[in-house]
Write a protein that holds these residues in place. Sequence first.
Motif, PDB file in Angstrom:
ATOM      1  N   PRO A   1      -1.855 -12.141  75.322  1.00 29.69           N
ATOM      2  CA  PRO A   1      -0.596 -12.385  74.607  1.00 29.69           C
ATOM      3  C   PRO A   1      -0.669 -13.572  73.652  1.00 29.69           C
ATOM      4  N   GLY A   2       0.200 -13.533  72.642  1.00 30.74           N
ATOM      5  CA  GLY A   2       0.309 -14.636  71.697  1.00 30.74           C
ATOM      6  C   GLY A   2       1.333 -15.667  72.145  1.00 30.74           C
ATOM      7  N   LYS A   3       1.541 -16.660  71.293  1.00 29.69           N
ATOM      8  CA  LYS A   3       2.386 -17.800  71.635  1.00 29.69           C
ATOM      9  C   LYS A   3       3.849 -17.407  71.866  1.00 29.69           C
ATOM     10  N   GLN A   4       4.388 -16.523  71.042  1.00 27.91           N
ATOM     11  CA  GLN A   4       5.799 -16.135  71.192  1.00 27.91           C
ATOM     12  C   GLN A   4       6.043 -15.426  72.517  1.00 27.91           C
ATOM     13  N   ALA A   5       5.114 -14.586  72.923  1.00 29.16           N
ATOM     14  CA  ALA A   5       5.264 -13.876  74.195  1.00 29.16           C
ATOM     15  C   ALA A   5       5.155 -14.847  75.366  1.00 29.16           C
ATOM     16  N   ILE A   6       4.247 -15.816  75.251  1.00 32.18           N
ATOM     17  CA  ILE A   6       4.102 -16.821  76.310  1.00 32.18           C
ATOM     18  C   ILE A   6       5.383 -17.637  76.435  1.00 32.18           C
ATOM     19  N   GLU A   7       5.944 -18.030  75.303  1.00 30.33           N
ATOM     20  CA  GLU A   7       7.184 -18.819  75.340  1.00 30.33           C
ATOM     21  C   GLU A   7       8.351 -17.997  75.889  1.00 30.33           C
ATOM     22  N   ALA A   8       8.373 -16.702  75.588  1.00 28.91           N
ATOM     23  CA  ALA A   8       9.423 -15.838  76.138  1.00 28.91           C
ATOM     24  C   ALA A   8       9.263 -15.703  77.648  1.00 28.91           C
ATOM     25  N   ALA A   9       8.018 -15.656  78.118  1.00 31.60           N
ATOM     26  CA  ALA A   9       7.767 -15.567  79.559  1.00 31.60           C
ATOM     27  C   ALA A   9       8.225 -16.842  80.260  1.00 31.60           C
ATOM     28  N   LEU A  10       8.005 -17.969  79.587  1.00 34.50           N
ATOM     29  CA  LEU A  10       8.412 -19.257  80.159  1.00 34.50           C
ATOM     30  C   LEU A  10       9.927 -19.432  80.153  1.00 34.50           C
ATOM     31  N   LYS A  11      10.543 -18.985  79.064  1.00 30.98           N
ATOM     32  CA  LYS A  11      11.975 -19.246  78.904  1.00 30.98           C
ATOM     33  C   LYS A  11      12.704 -17.993  78.409  1.00 30.98           C
ATOM     34  N   PRO A  12      13.046 -17.082  79.320  1.00 34.91           N
ATOM     35  CA  PRO A  12      13.747 -15.852  78.920  1.00 34.91           C
ATOM     36  C   PRO A  12      15.208 -16.121  78.584  1.00 34.91           C
ATOM     37  N   ASN A  13      15.820 -15.157  77.940  1.00 35.02           N
ATOM     38  CA  ASN A  13      17.278 -15.226  77.747  1.00 35.02           C
ATOM     39  C   ASN A  13      17.969 -15.087  79.112  1.00 35.02           C
ATOM     40  N   ASN A  14      19.122 -15.682  79.215  1.00 33.24           N
ATOM     41  CA  ASN A  14      19.893 -15.603  80.464  1.00 33.24           C
ATOM     42  C   ASN A  14      20.786 -14.365  80.416  1.00 33.24           C
TER      43      ASN A  14
ATOM     44  N   PRO B   1      10.887 -11.915  68.517  1.00 26.88           N
ATOM     45  CA  PRO B   1      11.098 -12.986  69.506  1.00 26.88           C
ATOM     46  C   PRO B   1      12.317 -12.751  70.392  1.00 26.88           C
ATOM     47  N   GLU B   2      13.405 -12.237  69.813  1.00 30.67           N
ATOM     48  CA  GLU B   2      14.621 -11.994  70.595  1.00 30.67           C
ATOM     49  C   GLU B   2      14.403 -10.867  71.602  1.00 30.67           C
ATOM     50  N   GLN B   3      13.736  -9.796  71.165  1.00 33.45           N
ATOM     51  CA  GLN B   3      13.407  -8.714  72.088  1.00 33.45           C
ATOM     52  C   GLN B   3      12.527  -9.232  73.226  1.00 33.45           C
ATOM     53  N   MET B   4      11.582 -10.092  72.884  1.00 34.99           N
ATOM     54  CA  MET B   4      10.671 -10.640  73.890  1.00 34.99           C
ATOM     55  C   MET B   4      11.428 -11.417  74.968  1.00 34.99           C
TER      56      MET B   4
END
Length: 336
Positions: free
Chosen positions: A292-305, A225-228
């Motif tokens: 893509p799965g849920k974790q990748a979708i959430e990473a796409a929506l809300k990336p790290n700054n 998840p963090e890498q994503m």
Amino acid sequence: MKKKKLIIGIIITIVVIIIIAVSAFFLIIPSVKPFNTDKPNVSFVINTKENFNDVLNDLSEKNIIKDKNLIEMYTSVTGKPSLMPGQYTINSKVTVKQFLNILKDQKTITVVIPEGYTVNQIAGIFDKIGMFSKQDFINAVNNYKLPEFIKPVQGRKYQLEGYLFPTTYAFKKGESVNTVIETMINTFVAELDASIKETGVKITPAQINETVTKASIIEKEAKTPEQMKNVSSVIDNRLKANMPLQMDDTVLYSMDKLGENVTKVYDKDLKTQSPYNTYLNKGLPIGPICNPGKQAIEAALKPNNTKYLYYILTSNHSFFTDNFKDFTAEKNKVIN
């Protein structure tokens, strides 16, 4: 006379012992736990042409069951269950009797679609378990009436790529291919809505394709998840800087090699002419490269700054930076 009575007595005793032994066998065996694992569940696939003995042999070879001979002896008297092809996930603590009843009473086919699988790979799963041929599934995908939120884009390999949500499904025996596709799309919609609520990031219908395309790249490029979230930030930062994304998995998808365990992308591969190739084309590819799965979708929506523009990810190494010189130095370390 006494000798004759003795012989009869011995024969009766032997028969009684055999009856007791057989009775004990058929009383004890059903309560034996057949699986040889500490994991909570056992998963396996039954293919179209496999019979019960084939399944037992396969499970025995993989050391999943303790003693196939006991089960074979038991079912030679009680009867062998007729099998429905599909992917099975069974509690590892069940008894022999419960195991056989599950196989016998199976009225649905369990299908596991892994995260990051492409339409071609999903078609292969359905073909393997005997629900539909690979080509029939692909034909159905190509002819499926698109829901409102999926706008057709000329040049895409599959208009539904990215929207067949990867999870575990239970389909009825004989389910139509269109119903299966509809179920997968409806699951995608539900999971996208859940991700939007969980991240607190709202998107318009017009932004769905961009989000899913981005998530599909993240799914293939990152593992944790963090890498994503970091890869998601790299994508955003490169887009803002008008830099090509240069993501290897978009090249593999261009070459129809995504999911084929390709370990290296060569310089000649980077020149593959395709609207999916992010080395030759700036911006996101023409569409998603996988589902893509849920974790990748959430990473796409809300990336790290972050300010990251480069990264190196291997099975045991993770490196992100905004400096090309540092990236090159780290890359040389990994290669050497």
